[in-house]
Design a protein around this motif. Structure first.
Motif, PDB file in Angstrom:
ATOM      1  N   TYR A  41       0.838  -1.205   0.000  1.00  0.00           N
ATOM      2  CA  TYR A  41       0.000   0.000   0.000  1.00  0.00           C
ATOM      3  C   TYR A  41       0.872   1.254   0.000  1.00  0.00           C
ATOM      4  N   MET A  42       1.943   1.247   0.785  1.00  0.00           N
ATOM      5  CA  MET A  42       2.869   2.379   0.809  1.00  0.00           C
ATOM      6  C   MET A  42       3.463   2.603  -0.586  1.00  0.00           C
ATOM      7  N   LEU A  43       3.861   1.511  -1.233  1.00  0.00           N
ATOM      8  CA  LEU A  43       4.435   1.628  -2.576  1.00  0.00           C
ATOM      9  C   LEU A  43       3.404   2.147  -3.574  1.00  0.00           C
ATOM     10  N   GLN A  44       2.163   1.674  -3.462  1.00  0.00           N
ATOM     11  CA  GLN A  44       1.117   2.084  -4.397  1.00  0.00           C
ATOM     12  C   GLN A  44       0.714   3.544  -4.212  1.00  0.00           C
ATOM     13  N   THR A  45       0.848   4.057  -2.995  1.00  0.00           N
ATOM     14  CA  THR A  45       0.446   5.440  -2.746  1.00  0.00           C
ATOM     15  C   THR A  45       1.624   6.401  -2.833  1.00  0.00           C
ATOM     16  N   SER A  46       2.723   5.912  -3.312  1.00  0.00           N
ATOM     17  CA  SER A  46       3.917   6.744  -3.446  1.00  0.00           C
ATOM     18  C   SER A  46       3.856   7.566  -4.728  1.00  0.00           C
ATOM     19  N   ASN A  47       4.319   8.772  -4.627  1.00  0.00           N
ATOM     20  CA  ASN A  47       4.412   9.650  -5.793  1.00  0.00           C
ATOM     21  C   ASN A  47       5.846  10.169  -5.889  1.00  0.00           C
ATOM     22  N   ARG A  48       6.803   9.261  -5.731  1.00  0.00           N
ATOM     23  CA  ARG A  48       8.215   9.648  -5.713  1.00  0.00           C
ATOM     24  C   ARG A  48       8.781   9.708  -7.123  1.00  0.00           C
ATOM     25  N   GLN A  49       9.695  10.617  -7.299  1.00  0.00           N
ATOM     26  CA  GLN A  49      10.417  10.698  -8.570  1.00  0.00           C
ATOM     27  C   GLN A  49      11.879  10.951  -8.269  1.00  0.00           C
ATOM     28  N   ASN A  50      12.715   9.976  -8.601  1.00  0.00           N
ATOM     29  CA  ASN A  50      14.162  10.076  -8.415  1.00  0.00           C
ATOM     30  C   ASN A  50      14.556  10.426  -6.982  1.00  0.00           C
ATOM     31  N   ASP A  51      13.844   9.888  -6.017  1.00  0.00           N
ATOM     32  CA  ASP A  51      14.137  10.124  -4.606  1.00  0.00           C
ATOM     33  C   ASP A  51      14.897   8.920  -4.076  1.00  0.00           C
ATOM     34  N   THR A  52      16.168   9.111  -3.759  1.00  0.00           N
ATOM     35  CA  THR A  52      16.982   7.998  -3.275  1.00  0.00           C
ATOM     36  C   THR A  52      17.006   7.925  -1.752  1.00  0.00           C
ATOM     37  N   SER A  53      16.241   8.777  -1.087  1.00  0.00           N
ATOM     38  CA  SER A  53      16.235   8.779   0.380  1.00  0.00           C
ATOM     39  C   SER A  53      15.040   8.034   0.958  1.00  0.00           C
ATOM     40  N   ALA A  54      14.324   7.271   0.138  1.00  0.00           N
ATOM     41  CA  ALA A  54      13.125   6.559   0.596  1.00  0.00           C
ATOM     42  C   ALA A  54      13.501   5.412   1.527  1.00  0.00           C
ATOM     43  N   VAL A  55      12.789   5.348   2.648  1.00  0.00           N
ATOM     44  CA  VAL A  55      13.087   4.360   3.681  1.00  0.00           C
ATOM     45  C   VAL A  55      11.786   3.810   4.260  1.00  0.00           C
ATOM     46  N   ILE A  56      11.803   2.507   4.544  1.00  0.00           N
ATOM     47  CA  ILE A  56      10.754   1.864   5.325  1.00  0.00           C
ATOM     48  C   ILE A  56      11.433   1.303   6.570  1.00  0.00           C
ATOM     49  N   ARG A  57      10.826   1.560   7.726  1.00  0.00           N
ATOM     50  CA  ARG A  57      11.337   1.028   8.986  1.00  0.00           C
ATOM     51  C   ARG A  57      10.261   0.157   9.622  1.00  0.00           C
ATOM     52  N   ILE A  58      10.683  -1.021  10.079  1.00  0.00           N
ATOM     53  CA  ILE A  58       9.779  -1.934  10.780  1.00  0.00           C
ATOM     54  C   ILE A  58      10.401  -2.212  12.149  1.00  0.00           C
ATOM     55  N   SER A  59       9.608  -1.990  13.183  1.00  0.00           N
ATOM     56  CA  SER A  59      10.105  -2.269  14.529  1.00  0.00           C
ATOM     57  C   SER A  59       9.049  -3.022  15.319  1.00  0.00           C
ATOM     58  N   SER A  60       9.509  -3.723  16.337  1.00  0.00           N
ATOM     59  CA  SER A  60       8.593  -4.415  17.242  1.00  0.00           C
ATOM     60  C   SER A  60       9.147  -4.273  18.651  1.00  0.00           C
ATOM     61  N   TYR A  61       8.233  -4.211  19.622  1.00  0.00           N
ATOM     62  CA  TYR A  61       8.639  -4.079  21.011  1.00  0.00           C
ATOM     63  C   TYR A  61       7.453  -4.406  21.914  1.00  0.00           C
ATOM     64  N   LYS A  62       7.756  -4.612  23.175  1.00  0.00           N
ATOM     65  CA  LYS A  62       6.730  -4.875  24.172  1.00  0.00           C
ATOM     66  C   LYS A  62       6.385  -3.557  24.863  1.00  0.00           C
ATOM     67  N   GLU A  63       5.092  -3.333  25.027  1.00  0.00           N
ATOM     68  CA  GLU A  63       4.636  -2.159  25.765  1.00  0.00           C
ATOM     69  C   GLU A  63       3.509  -2.616  26.689  1.00  0.00           C
ATOM     70  N   GLY A  64       3.807  -2.704  27.946  1.00  0.00           N
ATOM     71  CA  GLY A  64       2.825  -3.227  28.889  1.00  0.00           C
ATOM     72  C   GLY A  64       2.530  -4.682  28.579  1.00  0.00           C
ATOM     73  N   LYS A  65       1.260  -5.005  28.394  1.00  0.00           N
ATOM     74  CA  LYS A  65       0.846  -6.374  28.090  1.00  0.00           C
ATOM     75  C   LYS A  65       0.524  -6.545  26.612  1.00  0.00           C
ATOM     76  N   ARG A  66       1.167  -5.724  25.773  1.00  0.00           N
ATOM     77  CA  ARG A  66       0.876  -5.777  24.335  1.00  0.00           C
ATOM     78  C   ARG A  66       2.166  -5.805  23.527  1.00  0.00           C
ATOM     79  N   ALA A  67       2.085  -6.490  22.387  1.00  0.00           N
ATOM     80  CA  ALA A  67       3.174  -6.489  21.413  1.00  0.00           C
ATOM     81  C   ALA A  67       2.871  -5.392  20.404  1.00  0.00           C
ATOM     82  N   GLN A  68       3.848  -4.570  20.117  1.00  0.00           N
ATOM     83  CA  GLN A  68       3.687  -3.458  19.185  1.00  0.00           C
ATOM     84  C   GLN A  68       4.508  -3.736  17.929  1.00  0.00           C
TER      85      GLN A  68
END
Length: 140
Positions: A41-68
């Motif tokens: 979805y991120m790729l489909q909604t992108s309107n980038r042109q010659n942008d070499t600074s594009a980044v996707i970050r994925i993180s996970s962590y515990k917060e209280g009694k939930r996985a984020q």
């Protein structure tokens, strides 16, 4: 599964996953579907042109009694909505498969008692924060 698309679009992806085991009541395939569909979805909604600074970050962590799980980018064209269901049902064009991935995401998150919050990044991009209840040692 997405490495060739990311490479084609010159998008770098970074992960910062929890060292702690986060056990949730969910099938690994559903988590993969959620992550893949949000990235597509991120790729489909992108309107980038010659942008070499594009980044996707994925993180996970515990917060209280939930996985984020947090998936964020700095390039997609995000239209702010209150909830994913608003994003899906007010934007969907059933003549196109463009938003089908978001429907799959919403159904998978709901099925396993999770939540998702969306927010825009400035000047571009989006952050998707997904939360699932952690299982206890007793199984719930």
């Amino acid at each position: 599964l997405l490495s060739s698309q990311l490479l084609t679009h010159s998008i770098r992806m970074y992960t910062d996953l929890s060292d702690e085991r986060l056990t949730i009541e969910c099938n690994q395939i559903f988590i993969e579907q959620i992550v893949i569909n949000l990235i597509v979805y991120m790729l489909q909604t992108s309107n980038r042109q010659n942008d070499t600074s594009a980044v996707i970050r994925i993180s996970s962590y515990k917060e209280g009694k939930r996985a984020q799980i947090v998936i964020e980018d700095n390039f997609s064209e995000f239209q702010e909505r209150a909830e994913l269901s608003d994003h899906v049902y007010t934007s969907i064009n059933w003549g196109d498969n463009f938003y089908l991935g978001l429907v799959i995401v919403k159904q998978a998150i709901d099925r396993f008692k999770g939540t998702i919050a969306l927010s825009p990044n400035k000047p571009k991009g989006a952050t998707y924060r997904i939360s699932f209840p952690l299982m206890t040692e007793e199984g719930r």
